[in-house]
Design a protein around this motif. Structure first.
Motif, PDB file in Angstrom:
ATOM      1  N   ARG A 397      18.361  64.335  60.715  1.00 56.61           N
ATOM      2  CA  ARG A 397      19.535  64.785  59.964  1.00 56.61           C
ATOM      3  C   ARG A 397      19.105  65.533  58.693  1.00 56.61           C
ATOM      4  O   ARG A 397      19.689  66.557  58.331  1.00 56.61           O
ATOM      5  N   GLY A 398      18.082  65.042  58.028  1.00 51.58           N
ATOM      6  CA  GLY A 398      17.594  65.710  56.821  1.00 51.58           C
ATOM      7  C   GLY A 398      17.003  67.071  57.115  1.00 51.58           C
ATOM      8  O   GLY A 398      17.229  68.031  56.370  1.00 51.58           O
ATOM      9  N   LEU A 399      16.244  67.176  58.202  1.00 52.78           N
ATOM     10  CA  LEU A 399      15.658  68.467  58.550  1.00 52.78           C
ATOM     11  C   LEU A 399      16.725  69.472  58.965  1.00 52.78           C
ATOM     12  O   LEU A 399      16.616  70.670  58.672  1.00 52.78           O
ATOM     13  N   LEU A 400      17.767  69.000  59.631  1.00 56.19           N
ATOM     14  CA  LEU A 400      18.881  69.889  59.971  1.00 56.19           C
ATOM     15  C   LEU A 400      19.582  70.369  58.706  1.00 56.19           C
ATOM     16  O   LEU A 400      19.951  71.546  58.592  1.00 56.19           O
ATOM     17  N   SER A 401      19.758  69.478  57.739  1.00 56.43           N
ATOM     18  CA  SER A 401      20.393  69.862  56.483  1.00 56.43           C
ATOM     19  C   SER A 401      19.512  70.813  55.690  1.00 56.43           C
ATOM     20  O   SER A 401      20.019  71.689  54.976  1.00 56.43           O
ATOM     21  N   LEU A 402      18.203  70.668  55.812  1.00 59.16           N
ATOM     22  CA  LEU A 402      17.290  71.578  55.129  1.00 59.16           C
ATOM     23  C   LEU A 402      17.477  73.012  55.624  1.00 59.16           C
ATOM     24  O   LEU A 402      17.313  73.973  54.864  1.00 59.16           O
ATOM     25  N   ALA A 403      17.847  73.169  56.879  1.00 61.84           N
ATOM     26  CA  ALA A 403      18.073  74.502  57.448  1.00 61.84           C
ATOM     27  C   ALA A 403      19.507  74.960  57.281  1.00 61.84           C
ATOM     28  O   ALA A 403      19.779  76.159  57.267  1.00 61.84           O
ATOM     29  N   ASP A 404      20.446  74.016  57.151  1.00 63.38           N
ATOM     30  CA  ASP A 404      21.864  74.377  57.106  1.00 63.38           C
ATOM     31  C   ASP A 404      22.636  73.298  56.366  1.00 63.38           C
ATOM     32  O   ASP A 404      23.368  72.515  56.969  1.00 63.38           O
ATOM     33  N   GLY A 405      22.462  73.262  55.060  1.00 63.66           N
ATOM     34  CA  GLY A 405      23.167  72.268  54.279  1.00 63.66           C
ATOM     35  C   GLY A 405      22.643  72.250  52.864  1.00 63.66           C
ATOM     36  O   GLY A 405      21.682  72.956  52.522  1.00 63.66           O
ATOM     37  N   PRO A 406      23.237  71.439  51.989  1.00 64.21           N
ATOM     38  CA  PRO A 406      22.749  71.325  50.615  1.00 64.21           C
ATOM     39  C   PRO A 406      21.326  70.778  50.584  1.00 64.21           C
ATOM     40  O   PRO A 406      21.021  69.774  51.240  1.00 64.21           O
ATOM     41  N   ALA A 407      20.474  71.424  49.818  1.00 67.44           N
ATOM     42  CA  ALA A 407      19.075  70.989  49.749  1.00 67.44           C
ATOM     43  C   ALA A 407      18.975  69.578  49.175  1.00 67.44           C
ATOM     44  O   ALA A 407      18.096  68.801  49.576  1.00 67.44           O
ATOM     45  N   ALA A 408      19.849  69.240  48.246  1.00 68.77           N
ATOM     46  CA  ALA A 408      19.797  67.893  47.667  1.00 68.77           C
ATOM     47  C   ALA A 408      20.100  66.829  48.719  1.00 68.77           C
ATOM     48  O   ALA A 408      19.473  65.760  48.739  1.00 68.77           O
ATOM     49  N   ASP A 409      21.060  67.105  49.597  1.00 71.09           N
ATOM     50  CA  ASP A 409      21.364  66.163  50.676  1.00 71.09           C
ATOM     51  C   ASP A 409      20.169  66.009  51.610  1.00 71.09           C
ATOM     52  O   ASP A 409      19.854  64.900  52.069  1.00 71.09           O
ATOM     53  N   ALA A 410      19.530  67.130  51.921  1.00 73.49           N
ATOM     54  CA  ALA A 410      18.360  67.084  52.797  1.00 73.49           C
ATOM     55  C   ALA A 410      17.262  66.225  52.171  1.00 73.49           C
ATOM     56  O   ALA A 410      16.643  65.400  52.851  1.00 73.49           O
ATOM     57  N   ARG A 411      17.035  66.415  50.889  1.00 69.83           N
ATOM     58  CA  ARG A 411      15.985  65.642  50.212  1.00 69.83           C
ATOM     59  C   ARG A 411      16.267  64.146  50.280  1.00 69.83           C
ATOM     60  O   ARG A 411      15.368  63.348  50.603  1.00 69.83           O
ATOM     61  N   GLU A 412      17.495  63.749  49.990  1.00 70.10           N
ATOM     62  CA  GLU A 412      17.819  62.322  49.995  1.00 70.10           C
ATOM     63  C   GLU A 412      17.686  61.730  51.398  1.00 70.10           C
ATOM     64  O   GLU A 412      17.172  60.622  51.574  1.00 70.10           O
ATOM     65  N   ALA A 413      18.146  62.460  52.403  1.00 71.09           N
ATOM     66  CA  ALA A 413      18.040  61.964  53.778  1.00 71.09           C
ATOM     67  C   ALA A 413      16.577  61.806  54.184  1.00 71.09           C
ATOM     68  O   ALA A 413      16.197  60.819  54.845  1.00 71.09           O
ATOM     69  N   LEU A 414      15.743  62.728  53.781  1.00 69.47           N
ATOM     70  CA  LEU A 414      14.327  62.681  54.169  1.00 69.47           C
ATOM     71  C   LEU A 414      13.572  61.599  53.403  1.00 69.47           C
ATOM     72  O   LEU A 414      12.673  60.955  53.953  1.00 69.47           O
ATOM     73  N   LEU A 415      13.919  61.387  52.153  1.00 69.84           N
ATOM     74  CA  LEU A 415      13.294  60.277  51.416  1.00 69.84           C
ATOM     75  C   LEU A 415      13.709  58.934  52.016  1.00 69.84           C
ATOM     76  O   LEU A 415      12.891  58.008  52.115  1.00 69.84           O
ATOM     77  N   THR A 416      14.976  58.832  52.414  1.00 67.42           N
ATOM     78  CA  THR A 416      15.441  57.608  53.078  1.00 67.42           C
ATOM     79  C   THR A 416      14.679  57.395  54.381  1.00 67.42           C
ATOM     80  O   THR A 416      14.252  56.269  54.698  1.00 67.42           O
ATOM     81  N   ALA A 417      14.509  58.471  55.139  1.00 62.34           N
ATOM     82  CA  ALA A 417      13.780  58.371  56.401  1.00 62.34           C
ATOM     83  C   ALA A 417      12.349  57.924  56.173  1.00 62.34           C
ATOM     84  O   ALA A 417      11.822  57.062  56.899  1.00 62.34           O
ATOM     85  N   ALA A 418      11.703  58.470  55.159  1.00 64.44           N
ATOM     86  CA  ALA A 418      10.300  58.127  54.895  1.00 64.44           C
ATOM     87  C   ALA A 418      10.141  56.638  54.601  1.00 64.44           C
ATOM     88  O   ALA A 418       9.133  56.019  54.964  1.00 64.44           O
ATOM     89  N   ALA A 419      11.134  56.045  53.936  1.00 63.51           N
ATOM     90  CA  ALA A 419      11.062  54.621  53.623  1.00 63.51           C
ATOM     91  C   ALA A 419      11.237  53.745  54.853  1.00 63.51           C
ATOM     92  O   ALA A 419      10.828  52.574  54.849  1.00 63.51           O
ATOM     93  N   LEU A 420      11.821  54.280  55.918  1.00 59.92           N
ATOM     94  CA  LEU A 420      12.098  53.500  57.127  1.00 59.92           C
ATOM     95  C   LEU A 420      11.081  53.735  58.242  1.00 59.92           C
ATOM     96  O   LEU A 420      11.041  52.952  59.195  1.00 59.92           O
ATOM     97  N   LEU A 421      10.288  54.799  58.133  1.00 60.82           N
ATOM     98  CA  LEU A 421       9.422  55.209  59.233  1.00 60.82           C
ATOM     99  C   LEU A 421       7.992  54.717  59.049  1.00 60.82           C
ATOM    100  O   LEU A 421       7.544  54.485  57.915  1.00 60.82           O
ATOM    101  N   PRO A 422       7.244  54.616  60.144  1.00 57.19           N
ATOM    102  CA  PRO A 422       5.809  54.340  60.025  1.00 57.19           C
ATOM    103  C   PRO A 422       5.084  55.526  59.411  1.00 57.19           C
ATOM    104  O   PRO A 422       5.653  56.617  59.270  1.00 57.19           O
ATOM    105  N   PRO A 423       3.800  55.367  59.033  1.00 60.43           N
ATOM    106  CA  PRO A 423       3.098  56.383  58.221  1.00 60.43           C
ATOM    107  C   PRO A 423       3.135  57.807  58.767  1.00 60.43           C
ATOM    108  O   PRO A 423       3.434  58.748  58.027  1.00 60.43           O
TER     109      PRO A 423
END
Length: 869
Positions: A397-423
């Motif tokens: 969802r964050g990567l999709l927003s990075l291409a078509d959405g507010p950059a701030a939303d993309a950043r927050e979604a990707l930081l959230t993902a990083a906290a939930l994902l393996p390395p």
């Protein structure tokens, strides 16, 4: 037959979307009838595209004209004007249809009769309609379909993801779109409940398409069922492999009648349906048992493992953990991303466990994103609501927003993902978060995201890039440059597009512009050869920007235009915004102010809502540079001042210093000397640490613009000496132009001609037309005739300086504006203008404007503009 004389308002005007050409044709037909002339128009279309709506439109706009709606053979009235409407004439008995057409052809030329016929598109090739003007209705485009969807969802707007999927599934068919919307619940339309797959609705429309297949012989119908089923494992538009269909039991004799009926086209050993809804009808309108049997036969005949597994999944009736696992295991690189997405989505359907099902849907969505299909990616993510805190879902969802959405939303979604994902996947999420912060112009957020990256021992290039960018943005420039140069050491070995793009960005930071262009070209070649499709527009953007920094503006424009097409095709409007910024910069060099302004407007439209600071800064810089080329330094300084000065409106941290030389030039000419000195001081500090090879020359030019009379010449000579050691034809020519202007203003006209000639040649060499025009004007003012200048005409008797003043005044410039553009005093312009009026025999600016416009010496201007003081 129905004969009716309508009155205004008796028939309700249908609301038609995306039918401008069709309604114009109908209006023209009815308009001819009003003036006592006749005519005929045939509308052809696939089912559901709105033939009947256009007939209703014709009768509604006919007003009080007598109209005949024929649904069966009947004699026409013999007197007066008449609008004849026949909807779905293909349903008539052939003899009746022939009789009607013959009667219409026999109508006297002088009789005002307008005829509107509609028929199914596949019936239009019989030759019966020869001599009648024919217009084919095409599917609605996405904008028209979106407007229609908004009308259908009157109880509340549809969720964005749901709406995009409905538009995709309706394939531009308004009747189908209406049916799909009607079949969904309010919760489904609002995105609160997952959509069913496949979408319900439109069964009667599919029956219309299926009727074409039902008319075929049994062997043709069986072959088309297999072809439709085979499409489940093929990419969209690829068709079905005829050899596979024959191995699965298809009869080759069925192909000829199917082609004759216009249902399919055979080419290159493959069968293609002529319309996607024909394929959908062949599957959906076939009984489930027969459909599953066709999939099972195809699975046995498939020689490709993934295709076989997809067909088995289509034949399966319930969850199947073993088959789902096999599908997921087979859907890996180097398979094309679209195939992997389709297989993973099938695996998810067969998976009972909610967590594992969500994993597979997220992987399917990521594969669709990489394939350049964000609509499908978002639709797949919409099925994952059962597991909300899922790192893979947030990442996509964050990567999709990075291409078509507010950059701030993309950043927050990707930081959230990083906290939930393996390395390993967390690393990619953090890189995306850093890219979002970069687009936003937030250097602190960029550094924080890069600093959170786990150690990249298996990817030394990424580790060097991370360490280098963090060091540069922390002020440790020398250390950062040393790290970034390590990224370039591995360039000969890598073919990974993402790695090449990072290396190209590193090369720009350390001043290796040609290396950046080479990395961008290699990344582009790798994407074209191996994918993923989603990186094509980004690779073209990086290459175009590198070419722009290298001074190759024409090549930059060509790559940016191709990238723009790719960005629109793959649903990446944020990348399109960045490419518009590159095109604006190229236009500001080439001198096309209107093109520059159009691209800058496109940047503003997209960058503002999505918080894209970098392209917004580039676009403002481009427009300011176009202002400078046109002799409007005040406008240029006003645009750039907020970007280059400290404060909340400052430009992007990686771009603002690049725009300072433009600002200093504009500010000095506009009398904003204090601001120019402050900007030069900041540029001096930046030039001491940057590796940008143009910075020393540009700094010397800024100092020359601010120097006292005794130091100016030496400063310009120093700037030109720096230019000799660095690339950049355009920037060198700008320095030569400014030097020549200064010499001419000091009445050192002979000395001025040399740098002015060099500036003209430099601008001509890099295609900078407006800048070349300025150089020619300066040369004329310095007393040198310029090859290719205007010959006889109203201005022939004037001196070169008087000609320049006359042209500027006739275009609407005030005396003060002319003085700024020509680097002369206001009194000098007044003196020359009086002599111009006397020599040309004109008494006002309006008369001067008319004289030059009539001679072709300048475009015709509004008189009020020409008369400005």
């Amino acid at each position: 037959m129905t004969l009716s004389t309508t009155v205004p308002g008796a028939l309700r005007l249908p609301e038609l979307h995306g039918r401008g050409a069709e309604t114009a044709a109908v209006e023209s037909l009815v308009g001819r009838l009003r003036t006592g002339r006749g005519g005929a128009l045939v509308l052809t279309a696939q089912p559901g595209l709105g033939r009947t709506a256009l007939v209703e439109y014709a009768r509604a706009i006919g007003g009080q004209l007598p109209s005949v709606q024929l649904s069966a053979p009947a004699p026409l009235p013999q007197e007066g004007p008449l609008l004849v409407c026949v909807d779905d004439v293909h349903t008539w008995h052939p003899a009746d249809r022939s009789a009607l057409l013959a009667e219409l052809r026999r109508l006297p030329v002088e009789r005002p009769v307008a005829v509107l016929l509609t028929l199914a598109e596949h019936r239009s090739g019989t030759g019966e309609l020869a001599g009648f003007a024919t217009l084919r209705l095409r599917p609605l485009d996405d904008n028209a379909a979106a407007a229609l969807l908004e009308r259908f969802t009157h109880d509340g707007p549809a969720d964005t993801v749901v709406g995009a999927w409905l538009i995709r599934e309706a394939v531009g068919n308004p009747r189908l779109l209406a049916a799909l919307v009607a079949a969904l619940t309010p919760d489904q339309l609002a995105g609160r409940t997952s959509l069913p797959d496949p979408l319900p609705g439109g069964e009667d429309l599919l029956d219309d398409y299926a009727a074409r297949i039902d008319e075929l012989p049994a062997d043709a119908r069986a072959l088309l069922l297999l072809a439709a089923a085979a499409g489940e494992h093929e990419p969209d538009g690829a068709g079905a492999d005829l050899a596979l269909l024959l191995r699965a039991g298809g009869d080759p004799s069925g192909l000829a009648p199917a082609e004759a009926a216009g249902a399919v086209v055979g080419a290159g050993g493959r069968i293609h349906f002529t319309h996607p809804l024909l394929r959908r009808a062949a599957l959906r309108r076939t009984p489930l048992a027969r459909r599953r049997a066709a999939h099972a036969r195809l699975a046995e005949a498939c020689r490709d493992r993934l295709a076989c597994l997809v067909q088995l999944a289509c034949a399966a009736g319930d969850h199947d953990a073993r088959l789902a696992g096999a599908l997921a295991a087979a859907a890996t690189a180097p398979r094309p991303c679209a195939e992997r997405s389709a297989a993973l989505a099938r695996a998810a359907e067969l998976t009972a466990d909610p967590k594992l099902r969500t994993d597979r849907l997220a992987d399917a969505a990521e594969a669709s994103r990489l394939a350049g299909d964000p609509v499908r990616a978002r639709a797949l993510l919409a099925r994952t609501a059962a597991v909300p805190a899922h790192g893979g879902v947030h990442r996509v969802r964050g990567l999709l927003s990075l291409a078509d959405g507010p950059a701030a939303d993309a950043r927050e979604a990707l930081l959230t993902a990083a906290a939930l994902l393996p390395p390993e996947p967390a690393r990619h999420a953090l890189i995306g978060a850093a890219e979002a912060a970069w687009a936003m112009g937030d250097a602190v957020a960029y550094r924080e995201a890069m600093a959170r990256l786990p150690a990249c021992a298996d990817d030394p290039g990424l580790e060097a890039y991370r360490a280098g960018m963090c060091a540069v943005l922390s002020g440790r420039t020398a250390e950062g440059h040393a790290w970034l140069r390590r990224c370039l050491d591995g360039l000969p070995e890598t073919s990974d597009p993402a790695g090449l793009l990072r290396a190209g960005a590193a090369a720009l930071v350390v001043g290796e512009v040609e290396t950046a262009c080479g990395a961008g070209a290699r990344a582009l070649a790798a994407v074209r050869a191996y994918g993923p499709e989603v990186l094509l527009a980004r690779a073209l953007e990086h290459l175009a920007y590198g070419e722009l920094r290298a001074g190759r503006h024409t090549r930059a424009r060509a790559h940016a235009l191709e990238g723009l097409r790719a960005a629109h095709r793959t649903g990446q409007p944020n990348v399109a915004v960045s490419l518009h910024a590159v095109l604006a910069l190229a236009a500001s060099v080439e001198g096309d102010a209107e093109v520059c302004a159009a691209h800058a407007a496109a940047v503003a439209e997209g960058a503002g809502p999505h918080g894209l600071t970098q392209p917004a800064t580039l676009a403002v810089w481009a427009v300011a540079r176009a202002d400078l080329a046109a002799g409007r330094p005040g406008d240029a300084a006003a645009r750039l001042a907020p970007l280059v000065a400290p404060g909340p409106r400052r430009g992007h941290f990686a771009v603002r210093m690049l725009a300072v030389p433009c600002f200093v030039e504009a500010a000095v000419q506009a009398g904003r000397t204090t601001e120019a000195r402050n900007a030069t001081a900041a540029f001096t500090r930046w030039a001491e640490t940057t590796a940008d090879r143009l910075a020393p020359a540009q700094l010397a030019r800024c100092r020359a613009l601010l120097a006292g009379p005794q130091q100016t010449a030496a400063a310009y000579e120093s700037a030109l000496a720096h230019h000799d050691r660095s690339p950049g034809e355009f920037e060198r020519a700008r320095t030569q132009l400014l030097y020549g202007q200064w010499l001419r203003r000091r009445r050192r006209t002979r000395e001025a001609r040399g740098p002015l000639r060099d500036a003209l040649v430099g601008f001509e060499r890099c295609g900078a037309r407006a800048w070349a025009d300025r150089s020619r004007g300066e040369l004329r003012a310095a007393g040198e005739a310029v090859a290719g200048e205007a010959g006889p005409g109203p201005l022939a008797a004037l001196t070169p300086q008087q000609q320049r003043i006359a042209r500027h005044v006739a275009e609407g410039a005030t005396n003060r504006e002319v003085a700024v553009r020509l680097s002369v005093s206001h009194r000098t312009v007044d003196h020359h203008l009086r002599n111009v009026f006397a020599a040309l025999g004109v008494r006002s600016r309006v008369e001067l404007s008319r004289l030059l416009a009539g001679d072709g010496g300048l475009p015709d201007r509004d008189e009020e503009n020409a008369a400005r003081l």
